[in-house]
Design a protein around this motif. Sequence first.
Motif, short mmCIF file in Angstrom:
data_model
loop_
_atom_site.label_atom_id
_atom_site.label_comp_id
_atom_site.label_asym_id
_atom_site.label_seq_id
_atom_site.Cartn_x
_atom_site.Cartn_y
_atom_site.Cartn_z
N ARG A 85 59.59 -8.24 13.79
CA ARG A 85 60.63 -9.16 14.28
C ARG A 85 61.89 -9.16 13.43
O ARG A 85 62.96 -9.52 13.91
CB ARG A 85 60.07 -10.59 14.34
CG ARG A 85 58.93 -10.71 15.32
CD ARG A 85 58.68 -12.15 15.71
NE ARG A 85 59.80 -12.72 16.43
CZ ARG A 85 59.87 -14.00 16.79
NH1 ARG A 85 58.89 -14.81 16.51
NH2 ARG A 85 60.91 -14.44 17.44
N ILE A 86 61.76 -8.80 12.15
CA ILE A 86 62.94 -8.89 11.28
C ILE A 86 63.39 -7.51 10.79
O ILE A 86 64.50 -7.08 11.05
CB ILE A 86 62.67 -9.80 10.06
CG1 ILE A 86 62.15 -11.16 10.53
CG2 ILE A 86 63.92 -9.94 9.20
CD1 ILE A 86 63.16 -12.02 11.25
N GLU A 135 62.68 -13.38 3.35
CA GLU A 135 62.13 -14.58 2.73
C GLU A 135 62.23 -15.78 3.66
O GLU A 135 61.30 -16.60 3.72
CB GLU A 135 62.87 -14.87 1.42
CG GLU A 135 62.46 -13.91 0.33
CD GLU A 135 63.25 -14.10 -0.95
OE1 GLU A 135 62.80 -13.60 -1.99
OE2 GLU A 135 64.32 -14.74 -0.92
N SER A 136 63.34 -15.87 4.40
CA SER A 136 63.43 -17.04 5.29
C SER A 136 62.38 -16.94 6.39
O SER A 136 61.88 -17.96 6.86
CB SER A 136 64.84 -17.20 5.85
OG SER A 136 65.29 -16.02 6.41
N ALA A 137 62.04 -15.72 6.79
CA ALA A 137 60.97 -15.57 7.79
C ALA A 137 59.63 -16.00 7.20
O ALA A 137 58.84 -16.71 7.83
CB ALA A 137 60.91 -14.15 8.30
N GLN A 138 59.38 -15.57 5.96
CA GLN A 138 58.13 -15.97 5.29
C GLN A 138 58.07 -17.47 5.16
O GLN A 138 57.04 -18.09 5.37
CB GLN A 138 58.05 -15.34 3.90
CG GLN A 138 57.84 -13.85 3.93
CD GLN A 138 57.69 -13.27 2.54
OE1 GLN A 138 58.07 -13.88 1.55
NE2 GLN A 138 57.13 -12.08 2.47
N ASN A 139 59.21 -18.04 4.82
CA ASN A 139 59.27 -19.48 4.64
C ASN A 139 58.91 -20.23 5.93
O ASN A 139 58.39 -21.32 5.90
CB ASN A 139 60.67 -19.86 4.18
CG ASN A 139 60.80 -21.33 3.86
OD1 ASN A 139 61.42 -22.07 4.61
ND2 ASN A 139 60.16 -21.76 2.79
N LEU A 140 59.17 -19.57 7.06
CA LEU A 140 58.84 -20.21 8.34
C LEU A 140 57.48 -19.77 8.86
O LEU A 140 57.18 -19.92 10.04
CB LEU A 140 59.93 -19.91 9.35
CG LEU A 140 61.26 -20.60 9.02
CD1 LEU A 140 62.38 -20.08 9.87
CD2 LEU A 140 61.12 -22.10 9.19
N GLY A 141 56.69 -19.17 7.99
CA GLY A 141 55.31 -18.90 8.36
C GLY A 141 55.04 -17.50 8.86
O GLY A 141 53.95 -17.22 9.34
N SER A 142 56.01 -16.61 8.76
CA SER A 142 55.79 -15.26 9.27
C SER A 142 55.37 -14.32 8.14
O SER A 142 55.72 -14.55 6.98
CB SER A 142 57.09 -14.74 9.90
OG SER A 142 56.84 -13.55 10.59
N ARG A 143 54.64 -13.29 8.48
CA ARG A 143 54.16 -12.37 7.44
C ARG A 143 53.75 -11.05 8.04
O ARG A 143 53.62 -10.90 9.26
CB ARG A 143 52.97 -12.99 6.73
CG ARG A 143 51.86 -13.32 7.72
CD ARG A 143 50.65 -13.83 7.01
NE ARG A 143 50.02 -12.76 6.30
CZ ARG A 143 48.70 -12.63 6.17
NH1 ARG A 143 47.90 -13.54 6.69
NH2 ARG A 143 48.19 -11.62 5.53
N ARG A 177 53.93 -8.65 11.77
CA ARG A 177 54.76 -9.44 12.68
C ARG A 177 56.15 -9.63 12.12
O ARG A 177 57.14 -9.47 12.83
CB ARG A 177 54.10 -10.81 12.89
CG ARG A 177 53.66 -11.07 14.31
CD ARG A 177 53.11 -12.46 14.45
NE ARG A 177 54.09 -13.34 15.06
CZ ARG A 177 54.42 -13.30 16.35
NH1 ARG A 177 53.88 -12.41 17.14
NH2 ARG A 177 55.30 -14.12 16.85
N ARG A 226 67.36 -9.59 1.04
CA ARG A 226 65.97 -10.05 0.95
C ARG A 226 65.78 -11.44 1.53
O ARG A 226 64.69 -11.82 1.94
CB ARG A 226 65.48 -9.99 -0.49
CG ARG A 226 66.39 -10.79 -1.42
CD ARG A 226 66.11 -10.42 -2.85
NE ARG A 226 64.89 -11.09 -3.29
CZ ARG A 226 64.40 -10.96 -4.52
NH1 ARG A 226 65.02 -10.18 -5.38
NH2 ARG A 226 63.32 -11.59 -4.87
N SER A 227 66.85 -12.21 1.58
CA SER A 227 66.71 -13.56 2.14
C SER A 227 66.38 -13.52 3.64
O SER A 227 65.84 -14.48 4.17
CB SER A 227 67.99 -14.37 1.91
OG SER A 227 69.06 -13.82 2.63
N MET A 228 66.70 -12.40 4.30
CA MET A 228 66.32 -12.24 5.71
C MET A 228 64.81 -12.35 5.85
O MET A 228 64.27 -13.00 6.74
CB MET A 228 66.74 -10.86 6.22
CG MET A 228 68.22 -10.65 6.32
SD MET A 228 68.92 -11.56 7.69
CE MET A 228 69.97 -12.68 6.82
#
Lengths: 562, 352
Positions: free
Chosen positions: A189-190, A174-182, A185, A170-172
């Motif tokens: 990308r993930i 979450e780290s994307a969300q943390n960098l502004g992705s949602r 998209r 799940r950190s894959m």
Amino acid sequence: MFKNFFLGLTAIIIGLFLIIFLIIPIIQVLYVSFLDPSGNLTVSNFYDFFKSQLFRESLYNSFYVAIMSVLLSSIFAIPLAYFTTRFNFKGSVIIQVLGFIPLIMPPFVGAIAMKLLFGNNGSINLILNDWFGFKIPFMEGLNGVIFVESVHYFPFILVNLISSLNNIDRSMEESAQNLGSRGLRLFRRIILPLSMPGYIAGASLVFLKVFDDLGTPLLLNVNNMLAPQAYLRISTIGINDPMGYVICVILLAVSILSVWIAKISLGGKDYSMLQKGGAGGILKRDFLPYQKKLAYFVIFLILFLVLSPHIALTLLSFGTIWSFSPLPDDYTFGHYKTIFQNSFYIKNTLIYCLIAAFLDIVLAFLISYIVLRTKFKGRQLLDYIAMSSVAVPGLVLGVGYLKTFYSVQLPWSDKSLAFWWVMIVIVLTIRRLPYALRACSAALMQISKSLEESAESLGAKKITIFRKILIPLMTGGLLTGFITSFSTATVELSATIMLVSQQSDAPLAYAIYSYMQTPAGRGPGASFGVIGVIIVALATFATQFIIEKKFKQKKPQTNINL
Amino acid sequence: MNNIVEIKNINLFYGNNHILKDISIEIKEKDFFTFLGPSGCGKTTLLRLIAGFEKSKSGEVFISGNEISNLNPWERDVGMVFQNYALWPHMSVFKNISFGLEEKKFSRSEINERVKEVLKLVDLTGLSERYPYQLSGGQQQRVALARTLIVKPKVLLLDEPLSNLDAKLRIQMRKELLEMHRKLGITIIFVTHDQEEANSMSDTIAVFDKGIVQQIGKPIDLYNNPKNLFVANFLGTTNIIDGSVYKNNDENYFKSSKGLIIKNVLSYNSSECKILLRPQNLYLEKPNSEILFQEFEAKIISKEFLGNIIRYIINLNDHILILDTAHEINRKIYNSDEIIKIYLDSKKIKTF
Ligand SMILES: Nc1ncnc2c1ncn2[C@@H]1O[C@H](COP(=O)(O)OP(=O)(O)O)[C@@H](O)[C@H]1O
Ligand SMILES: [Mg+2]
């Protein structure tokens, strides 16, 4: 010294066995495809193949059907995989059960029954026509093959996709969300790229199975595909007609290619290594109420589709006459009576498959021992050759056996070696060896070498170590290998169909196939099908039960892949 | 200075487990702020709450004065570096690092520019085409850091960033992190369970236990004035003796459970209590000073040579205590079973 000599001898004997019954038949097929009528080497056969309108069309159709089946299977599999891995969802249990379906019933068994349910005059279309005034050509021509294959084989994609989604930490995300992705998209990308290896592995497996399948198109009377063409050429024109072999070579090439694609898509990128820690699996959410309804609707729709061959087969096996009506006119036990009068088919199958499965685990045990525990030169080769049979279509192997052993006569009768029932056992053994081998290697790998070494240092002989240490510890793996080999051999058709010369030697799958060809034989054919499904299902559940309850061993990962 | 992060009365549950209990913390801008506590005390959970991955039952989080408790993770402008780094295995180093800027729709040229800059900052120049599995643990960590730093978050959250590195690399990364903190002037919330790490790096430490903030303060203040035994114990080696305090002739006496009597301890409002003695406040030789030292007889049990100090385990009235002396070349070294005199200053004793 002595024990090494003995093991070395075993390795050589196994090697010879694989050469005679796997390598040589394939070389034969390759060789004949390059022979001209006077026995010289030529490539003109391939030229002729591509000159023929029928063959070009068959080639096209085979690719078309295989690709469309992958697409349709994906449509079934992707939502289900998504629901189970993404949401907190009780329906997940149902979805996991679906993973078993292709193991217990191959598509050709249900093909005719599906026609009665989904055909132009089948139950569904009759109802559709009555209520809405239109029909859907589920089963017309190539559609039928695509539909039947997808319904059976989509779990290969489902299971592989689920396991690869569950491997995404799940950190894959979450780290994307943390960098502004949602949202989409982030998915593109993930999640999508990370689940790709599993998807491709499943998809190439479906592609392979469909491309090689012989029974389903034959039973649905779709002959303009590659596998049926090869079969028809060889069974009608004769075993020296090069066209059949050319087709086999093409089947083999495509098959090897798709296995290779599956391998690199999984092997090259083991993403799970880098994602340790965390809770495992992608982020789970709760359904909104309407989403939940939608999800259940989709699941039950797919469940209905998946079970429909089973339902239809059961109806067919009990029905008297079933045509132009949603359900059979009347019900009878007559068909089952017929099959018990012809129970030798069942007996044959049990004998063949039990012997084949037994040979498989003995071979698999020895091969995995030689590969993992000795230092013989070329031991890895033994493993590669044994595993390589997954990439050989059954039909190709059957044709190879026919060609290789046809001219050898049995000393005690005027029959050809190729038609001796033992050949059926051997072809099944070779075909199913990879399943057993994978289970055995996995089990042996989990056993620490030091267990054996300490026994050895106490003076135990090799044979005692086998009997007292390895075999008991590997029971789970051996049993899994045995049952998987046994149950998948039970419904094997494409290799054995070439090697049956008389009814009394024929196995169950052959009986299902030949009965199903005539309208009058459908009832008994379906009954044989039901018996086959029951045998396989019982075997599958039995292993599950024995391994979990009795041996308390963790079932070796039987992830469906290549 | 302003508070950049304010956490107010946070209560968080997993099912029925009360994980974070009424947590309130204020963090100043540009602070190097550390959450210190044993494993399982809720540090990661609080960090995830700040980043928006967990929901609290009550309480609020403010960043730069704005309430963010109800914002989604992608709207928060806090950068989190995960304990397992969480690099995307299917992307190259460059792609991993540029991800955040791409999501924010920066222009290609600016992205290239900033990636180059940040690669230099974390000392990874030249590795941008590698994939995560081709990097060592330390390099992966730098990528994770770079990936977060590049978006210039208001607060940087680091979850045990050094715990997966080997000892040598850990010391080096400490230095580099501090360097980076100084250079970028960014607020950092740093999570660790290692008190030495916390002491050597932090401006401010919040000590956690069982989901409760035990004490917040500068490292030295926490060491000198621990509010409770947990904090005292967690931040350094201590001797703890239980007993009670009584008054005699206007003086406070401590009487231990085994009969040891110490004069002149600080008063304590309940008679049952524990006293805390740091190992370096017990002396083998009477120091030259005006202070009145109390003298006791004790027996050496064993000694441990730690380089700059020698650590004796001694038996004082059946209490097993630790005593540290600075190691100097000409100083006498005592052996097991020797009877010795020890000295202590009762003003340095803490009573709980
Ligand atoms: N997803 C979860 N579900 C239930 N309990 C959890 C979950 N995550 C953590 N916990 C519990 O919450 C407590 C705090 O965990 P965590 O914040 O990870 O501790 P720390 O980071 O300080 O080691 C632990 O007791 C842990 O068992
Ligand atoms: Mg943690």
